[in-house]
Design a protein around this motif. Structure first.
Motif, mmCIF file in Angstrom:
data_model
loop_
_atom_site.group_PDB
_atom_site.id
_atom_site.type_symbol
_atom_site.label_atom_id
_atom_site.label_comp_id
_atom_site.label_asym_id
_atom_site.label_seq_id
_atom_site.Cartn_x
_atom_site.Cartn_y
_atom_site.Cartn_z
ATOM 1 N N GLY A 16 -10.850 8.756 2.705
ATOM 2 C CA GLY A 16 -11.204 8.742 3.954
ATOM 3 C C GLY A 16 -9.796 8.386 4.996
ATOM 4 O O GLY A 16 -9.355 9.086 5.856
ATOM 5 N N LEU A 17 -8.923 7.802 4.131
ATOM 6 C CA LEU A 17 -7.522 7.386 4.540
ATOM 7 C C LEU A 17 -6.788 8.753 4.653
ATOM 8 O O LEU A 17 -5.937 9.005 5.278
ATOM 9 C CB LEU A 17 -6.953 6.273 4.112
ATOM 10 C CG LEU A 17 -7.718 4.827 4.320
ATOM 11 C CD1 LEU A 17 -6.813 3.859 3.620
ATOM 12 C CD2 LEU A 17 -7.711 4.677 5.844
ATOM 13 N N TYR A 18 -6.933 9.322 3.501
ATOM 14 C CA TYR A 18 -6.271 10.628 3.289
ATOM 15 C C TYR A 18 -6.457 11.582 4.316
ATOM 16 O O TYR A 18 -5.767 12.260 5.124
ATOM 17 C CB TYR A 18 -6.552 11.205 1.897
ATOM 18 C CG TYR A 18 -5.619 12.600 1.589
ATOM 19 C CD1 TYR A 18 -4.653 12.654 1.163
ATOM 20 C CD2 TYR A 18 -6.645 13.770 1.795
ATOM 21 C CE1 TYR A 18 -3.828 13.935 0.950
ATOM 22 C CE2 TYR A 18 -5.931 15.026 1.614
ATOM 23 C CZ TYR A 18 -4.745 15.053 1.112
ATOM 24 O OH TYR A 18 -4.208 16.269 0.937
ATOM 25 N N HIS A 19 -7.781 11.956 4.560
ATOM 26 C CA HIS A 19 -8.151 13.094 5.671
ATOM 27 C C HIS A 19 -7.843 12.401 7.016
ATOM 28 O O HIS A 19 -7.324 13.263 7.839
ATOM 29 C CB HIS A 19 -9.590 13.278 5.458
ATOM 30 C CG HIS A 19 -10.002 13.914 4.140
ATOM 31 N ND1 HIS A 19 -9.564 15.245 3.952
ATOM 32 C CD2 HIS A 19 -10.838 13.626 3.220
ATOM 33 C CE1 HIS A 19 -10.000 15.665 2.508
ATOM 34 N NE2 HIS A 19 -10.618 14.415 2.156
ATOM 35 N N ALA A 20 -7.882 11.143 7.401
ATOM 36 C CA ALA A 20 -7.394 10.826 8.735
ATOM 37 C C ALA A 20 -6.126 10.953 8.874
ATOM 38 O O ALA A 20 -5.451 11.422 9.946
ATOM 39 C CB ALA A 20 -7.807 9.255 8.800
ATOM 40 N N GLU A 21 -5.377 10.593 7.881
ATOM 41 C CA GLU A 21 -3.739 10.656 7.959
ATOM 42 C C GLU A 21 -3.309 12.097 8.152
ATOM 43 O O GLU A 21 -2.416 12.637 8.977
ATOM 44 C CB GLU A 21 -3.019 10.198 6.732
ATOM 45 C CG GLU A 21 -1.839 9.156 7.246
ATOM 46 C CD GLU A 21 -1.332 8.734 5.947
ATOM 47 O OE1 GLU A 21 -0.283 9.324 5.265
ATOM 48 O OE2 GLU A 21 -1.704 7.342 5.566
ATOM 49 N N ARG A 22 -4.054 12.970 7.595
ATOM 50 C CA ARG A 22 -3.988 14.405 7.375
ATOM 51 C C ARG A 22 -4.244 15.071 8.874
ATOM 52 O O ARG A 22 -3.382 15.787 9.221
ATOM 53 C CB ARG A 22 -4.490 15.247 6.329
ATOM 54 C CG ARG A 22 -4.135 15.106 4.887
ATOM 55 C CD ARG A 22 -2.922 15.703 4.470
ATOM 56 N NE ARG A 22 -2.696 17.063 5.074
ATOM 57 C CZ ARG A 22 -2.411 17.926 3.980
ATOM 58 N NH1 ARG A 22 -2.252 17.529 2.842
ATOM 59 N NH2 ARG A 22 -2.395 19.213 4.334
ATOM 60 N N ILE A 128 -5.084 7.167 18.091
ATOM 61 C CA ILE A 128 -6.130 7.834 17.258
ATOM 62 C C ILE A 128 -7.146 8.565 18.093
ATOM 63 O O ILE A 128 -7.607 9.502 17.758
ATOM 64 C CB ILE A 128 -6.799 6.847 16.265
ATOM 65 C CG1 ILE A 128 -7.701 7.518 14.995
ATOM 66 C CG2 ILE A 128 -7.725 5.854 16.833
ATOM 67 C CD1 ILE A 128 -6.794 8.507 14.171
ATOM 68 N N GLY A 129 -7.825 7.852 19.188
ATOM 69 C CA GLY A 129 -8.567 8.492 20.269
ATOM 70 C C GLY A 129 -7.680 9.703 20.701
ATOM 71 O O GLY A 129 -8.624 10.586 20.942
ATOM 72 N N PHE A 130 -6.574 9.746 21.053
ATOM 73 C CA PHE A 130 -6.097 10.759 21.748
ATOM 74 C C PHE A 130 -5.791 11.885 20.653
ATOM 75 O O PHE A 130 -5.829 13.054 20.999
ATOM 76 C CB PHE A 130 -4.447 10.270 22.118
ATOM 77 C CG PHE A 130 -3.839 11.590 22.836
ATOM 78 C CD1 PHE A 130 -4.217 11.855 24.154
ATOM 79 C CD2 PHE A 130 -2.796 12.244 21.991
ATOM 80 C CE1 PHE A 130 -3.583 12.906 24.656
ATOM 81 C CE2 PHE A 130 -2.203 13.153 22.786
ATOM 82 C CZ PHE A 130 -2.500 13.813 24.214
ATOM 83 N N LEU A 131 -5.451 11.379 19.427
ATOM 84 C CA LEU A 131 -5.266 12.493 18.555
ATOM 85 C C LEU A 131 -6.406 13.221 17.610
ATOM 86 O O LEU A 131 -6.511 14.007 17.105
ATOM 87 C CB LEU A 131 -4.276 12.044 17.573
ATOM 88 C CG LEU A 131 -2.839 11.512 18.064
ATOM 89 C CD1 LEU A 131 -2.060 10.926 16.969
ATOM 90 C CD2 LEU A 131 -2.122 12.955 18.537
ATOM 91 N N ARG A 132 -7.735 12.476 17.983
ATOM 92 C CA ARG A 132 -8.728 12.920 17.321
ATOM 93 C C ARG A 132 -9.296 14.061 17.761
ATOM 94 O O ARG A 132 -9.503 14.468 18.871
ATOM 95 C CB ARG A 132 -9.772 11.874 17.446
ATOM 96 C CG ARG A 132 -11.067 12.201 16.448
ATOM 97 C CD ARG A 132 -12.054 11.025 16.592
ATOM 98 N NE ARG A 132 -11.645 9.709 16.105
ATOM 99 C CZ ARG A 132 -11.632 8.534 16.770
ATOM 100 N NH1 ARG A 132 -12.229 8.516 17.949
ATOM 101 N NH2 ARG A 132 -11.045 7.575 16.533
ATOM 102 N N SER A 133 -9.901 14.895 16.760
ATOM 103 C CA SER A 133 -10.520 16.294 17.229
ATOM 104 C C SER A 133 -11.848 16.458 16.291
ATOM 105 O O SER A 133 -11.915 15.898 15.037
ATOM 106 C CB SER A 133 -9.433 17.559 17.041
ATOM 107 O OG SER A 133 -9.113 17.742 15.692
ATOM 108 N N THR A 134 -12.500 17.477 16.513
ATOM 109 C CA THR A 134 -13.446 17.957 15.643
ATOM 110 C C THR A 134 -13.407 19.277 15.207
ATOM 111 O O THR A 134 -12.863 20.009 16.279
ATOM 112 C CB THR A 134 -14.621 17.524 16.274
ATOM 113 O OG1 THR A 134 -15.175 18.405 17.474
ATOM 114 C CG2 THR A 134 -15.079 16.135 16.772
#
Length: 149
Positions: A16-22, A128-134
């Motif tokens: 989870g942390l790996y994918h979030a960081e990427r 994180i909210g600003f940078l999040r995408s789907t």
């Protein structure tokens, strides 16, 4: 678990942390694309101007950081309590606002974003909210505008 290399060293990360960081790194790369969102700023004039406006004498390290900030589309400012982060951020914002630059501030936590809003007078958001995408929707419209800067 995910295996990857960092600076030539084999590493293992929690999935989870790996994918979030990427994902965050990918969003930051998007933000960095393209031309600078402001015309060249004469930093040698801007620093004395902001010192006169604030009544503060900036430390050499703060002046160096202002030089870097005015040549960069994105900057991460870190440091412990009392090292001058707020003074630095306010000085950079004052210079950019005088040049009519559209500003967006991000902080690592909601609490830090609230504090940044209070100390700068400019809205700050949790990064994180600003940078999040789907994958289906990509970047929301507001974030696409900044990504094109």
């Amino acid at each position: 678990m995910n295996a990857d290399q960092v600076e030539g060293r084999d590493c293992v990360f929690l999935g989870g942390l790996y994918h979030a960081e990427r994902a965050i790194a990918d969003r930051l790369r998007i933000l960095l694309r393209g031309a600078m969102p402001w015309k060249s700023i004469d930093v040698e004039k801007a620093i004395p101007w902001v010192e006169a406006r604030t009544g503060l004498a900036l430390a050499d390290s703060q002046k160096t950081a202002i030089h870097a900030a005015l040549r960069s589309k994105l900057m991460v400012i870190t440091g412990g309590p009392g090292v001058g982060k707020t003074t630095l951020v306010n000085s950079i914002l004052r210079i950019l606002a005088a040049k009519k630059v559209r500003l967006l501030l991000c902080a690592p936590t909601g609490r830090a974003a609230k504090r940044m809003t209070e100390t700068t007078g400019h809205e700050a958001r949790q990064s994180i909210g600003f940078l999040r995408s789907t994958p289906r929707r990509g970047l929301p419209e507001e974030r696409r505008k900044f990504a094109r800067l």
